[in-house]
Structure formats: C-alpha cells, structure tokens
Write an enzyme that holds these catalytic residues in place. Structure first.
Site, PDB file in Angstrom:
ATOM      1  NE  ARG A   3      -2.690  -0.968   3.834  1.00 54.94           N
ATOM      2  CZ  ARG A   3      -2.740  -2.141   3.726  1.00 54.94           C
ATOM      3  NH1 ARG A   3      -3.091  -3.322   4.109  1.00 54.94           N
ATOM      4  NH2 ARG A   3      -1.888  -2.004   5.449  1.00 54.94           N
ATOM      5  CE  LYS A  48     -14.320   9.887   0.650  1.00 56.04           C
ATOM      6  NZ  LYS A  48     -13.674   8.838  -0.126  1.00 56.04           N
ATOM      7  CD  GLU A  78     -17.157  10.266  -1.502  1.00 52.25           C
ATOM      8  OE1 GLU A  78     -16.697  10.306  -0.764  1.00 52.25           O
ATOM      9  OE2 GLU A  78     -17.621   9.280  -2.339  1.00 52.25           O
ATOM     10  CE  LYS A  94     -15.279  11.693  -4.019  1.00 45.85           C
ATOM     11  NZ  LYS A  94     -13.401  11.448  -3.821  1.00 45.85           N
TER      12      LYS A  94
HETATM   13  P1  13P Z   1     -14.584   6.565  -7.032  1.00 47.35           P
HETATM   14  O1  13P Z   1     -14.507   7.538  -7.844  1.00 47.35           O
HETATM   15  O2  13P Z   1     -13.769   4.997  -7.307  1.00 47.35           O
HETATM   16  O3  13P Z   1     -16.092   6.002  -7.608  1.00 47.35           O
HETATM   17  O4  13P Z   1     -13.600   6.786  -5.150  1.00 47.35           O
HETATM   18  C1  13P Z   1     -14.824   7.967  -5.333  1.00 47.35           C
HETATM   19  C2  13P Z   1     -14.202   8.221  -3.560  1.00 47.35           C
HETATM   20  O5  13P Z   1     -13.343   8.919  -3.331  1.00 47.35           O
HETATM   21  C3  13P Z   1     -15.547   7.526  -3.240  1.00 47.35           C
HETATM   22  O6  13P Z   1     -15.562   7.755  -1.816  1.00 47.35           O
END
Ligand code: 13P
Length: 345
Positions: free
Chosen positions: A46, A136, A177, A219
């Site tokens: 990772r 986030k 998000e 988001k």
């Molecule tokens: P994806 O663009 O792969 O959907 O991931 C965005 C993301 O931050 C999910 O939390």
C-alpha cells in the site's frame, strides 16, 4: 473557525480547471482492489503504491488536492518524506478521509449508516497538525425496492452535517459526499429522484447545523442509470439530468462540486463531466470538477502489478487519466485523447 481561510482553501481545491484525486481507500478496500489486480495485500505494497502516485512528476498540473487515509498521512514516501509534504511540494493540497466506513443500519433493511463521529474533534485537530487542510466523509445511499428510506436519508444527512460542522471548527474544509450507488437496474429517472431527495436532505441538515456553505465542497454521484439497467442513456442525457438535479438542490454559495466516479470507467466519467462543462459553460454558479479514485487510478494500478519495473508505465497511465479529467473539467475531453495515449505506447 477561520472563515476566510476556509473559503480560500475551498476555492483553491477547485481552482485553475483542476480537481482532486481520491487515494483514500480504507485498508479492506485497498486490499480488495490489490487482490483483483494480482498485487500482494500488505502495508508495504500500500505504501509503495501510494508512493508511486505522489512521486508522479507533473501530477500537480492536473490536481489541486489529494485525499489520503490515516495510514498514509502518517507515513513517509520511500525517499523518506512525509506524504503530505511530498504532495505539497507538487502544489497538491493534502486532505484526509475521516469516516470509519458504512455499517448496516439497525434491523439491516439493506441500507447503511456511516460511522466515525466518536473522537472526531480530537482527530481533526491532529490531522490539521499533520498537514491536512480538508477532510472527507462518505455516506452511501442504495437504490432498491422500498429504499432508500426516509430514515436512512435523514440519519446519513445529519451525520454528514455534524461531521462538516466539526471540520469547519477545526479550519478543515469538509468534502460532503453523499453517494447514491450505481448498483441495480433502476433507470435514470429513479436515480434523478433519489439524488434530488438526497441532496435536499443533506443541504437541509448542513444549514440546520450552521455549516458555512462557502467553506465546503460537495462530492456527489453523477445522475446515471443503474449499472444493470437495460437502457443506458447518452452522455448528453446524463449531463442534463445531473446538472438539472444540482441546480435544484445545491445553493450557489457552494464553491465547487467534485464528482466521484462510482464505478464508471475513466473514459465514461471524463466524457460525462466534459459534456456537462461544455453544455453549461458560463451558466453554473459552482465549479464542476472531479474527485475520482478509480477513474484516475485504475489503469495505473493494473499496470504496476506490484513490480518496480512497471512504475514508469504506471505513472504515465496515472498522469494520462489525470490529464483527461483536467480536460473534462474544461469541457475539452475527447475520446481521441485516449488513442493519442495508445499510439504513444
Ligand atoms: P470513486 O471515484 O472510485 O467512486 O471513488 C471516489 C471516492 O472517494 C469514494 O469515496
């Protein structure tokens, strides 16, 4: 709370026709993606993979920010630099995912609630000291028979708002998000309806909790039919449905909307973002940009395969996908950009 700093950071996250990279996969998600790409799943791989990303020369031409996970924020690159410092040297603002994932709701009606508020105030203060300037939190909304329920939407929206208020208190810009998943066979109209209700509910709670809209980034998902829907709509129909939904729900005070890719390919996500930006140029109150994970990273991860010899080719693929997203942000992405890359080998 330093309102001026929050506004300034939020604007910087969407400035100059650039967007964000999500590289904040939790350990289980990173391991799942590594397993699918045939890469050993451990802390060393990772770290090596994330090193590959942040040391890609020129990445800052296409990215304003990158979202890290706790593990990476505390680690150093292979050359011994803290990851936030390595990003900052490329002109990329470091951010941090702070939720602890989505768990089944009580009674498990097929819906999820995101957790992570416990101890969040203390963690945010520490993250700010480690160099993060934004955060986030992802809520997951599933479409299915009888879902999403009102209770799922209300609870997830309240959690997002409580998280966002704590972030602003700590002078970190919250990325809010709420992801309506693409899983299922529902049509575009159903995704439109659910996304609209989700965003209305989220903004109701954000305002109720006193979140400063100028100091946050939304988001959301793009409004798309389910992955298994028999009819897949055109990019124009998806762009129109997405923009119409945002215009109905997102206050003009919000500086930027940075889409997740959600399982769309890099090509699809860029084509649709580009269509929105070209069709609505000069007519939208907020920047429409990207905060993709898979749609920027996936080809690079597949090429790398865990082997040092593949790093230059993987970095080239990463840079290419970031450049395509940047073009989409300007409304200038074309599928020809993909064959240019193929021709270059
Ligand atoms: P994806 O663009 O792969 O959907 O991931 C965005 C993301 O931050 C999910 O939390």
């Amino acid at each position: 709370m330093d309102s001026a700093r929050l506004r300034q950071t939020a604007l910087a996250m969407v400035a100059n026709h650039k967007g964000l990279l999500a590289m904040d996969e939790s350990t289980p998600t990173a391991n799942k993606r590594f397993a699918a790409a045939g890469i050993p799943q451990n802390e060393q791989t990772r770290r090596a993979y994330r090193d590959l990303i942040v040391t890609t020369a020129g990445l800052g031409r296409f990215l304003n920010g990158a979202i890290l996970v706790d593990e990476t924020l505390r680690e150093q690159t292979l050359s011994g630099k803290p990851f936030p410092k390595a990003l900052a040297e490329q002109g990329i603002i470091p951010g941090i995912k702070v939720d602890s994932g989505a768990q089944p709701m009580a009674g498990d009606p097929g819906e999820k609630l995101t957790s992570g508020l416990d101890g969040l105030r203390e963690r945010l203060a520490e993250y700010a000291k480690l160099g993060a300037r934004f955060a986030k939190w992802r809520a997951v909304i599933t479409i299915g028979p009888g879902i999403p329920t009102r209770s799922c939407l209300q609870a997830n929206a309240l959690l997002l708002a409580l998280y966002a208020a704590l972030c602003q208190e700590a002078d970190l810009v919250p990325i809010v998000e709420p992801e309506v998943l693409m899983d299922g066979d529902h049509d575009l109209a159903r995704c439109t309806e659910v996304t609209e209700l989700t965003l209305h509910t989220v903004f109701h709670h954000l305002v109720t909790q006193g979140v400063m809209l100028e100091g946050m980034i939304l988001k959301p998902n793009m409004v798309v039919p389910g992955q298994r829907a028999p009819h897949q709509n055109s990019d124009e129909e998806i762009a129109d449905a997405t923009v119409r939904t945002l215009l109905r729900t997102v206050p003009p005070a919000v500086p930027g909307v940075a889409f997740l890719s959600g399982g769309q390919s890099g090509e699809q996500a860029c084509a649709r973002l580009s269509t929105m930006n070209s069709r609505y140029r000069g007519r939208l109150p907020w920047a429409l940009t990207y905060s993709f994970a898979r749609a920027i990273q996936q080809p690079a991860m597949d090429i790398w395969h865990g082997e040092d010899a593949n790093i230059p080719a993987a970095q080239k693929a990463l840079l290419h996908r970031a450049e395509c997203a940047h073009a989409a942000r300007k409304g200038e992405y074309t599928p020809a950009m993909e064959s240019d890359q193929t021709n270059e080998g």
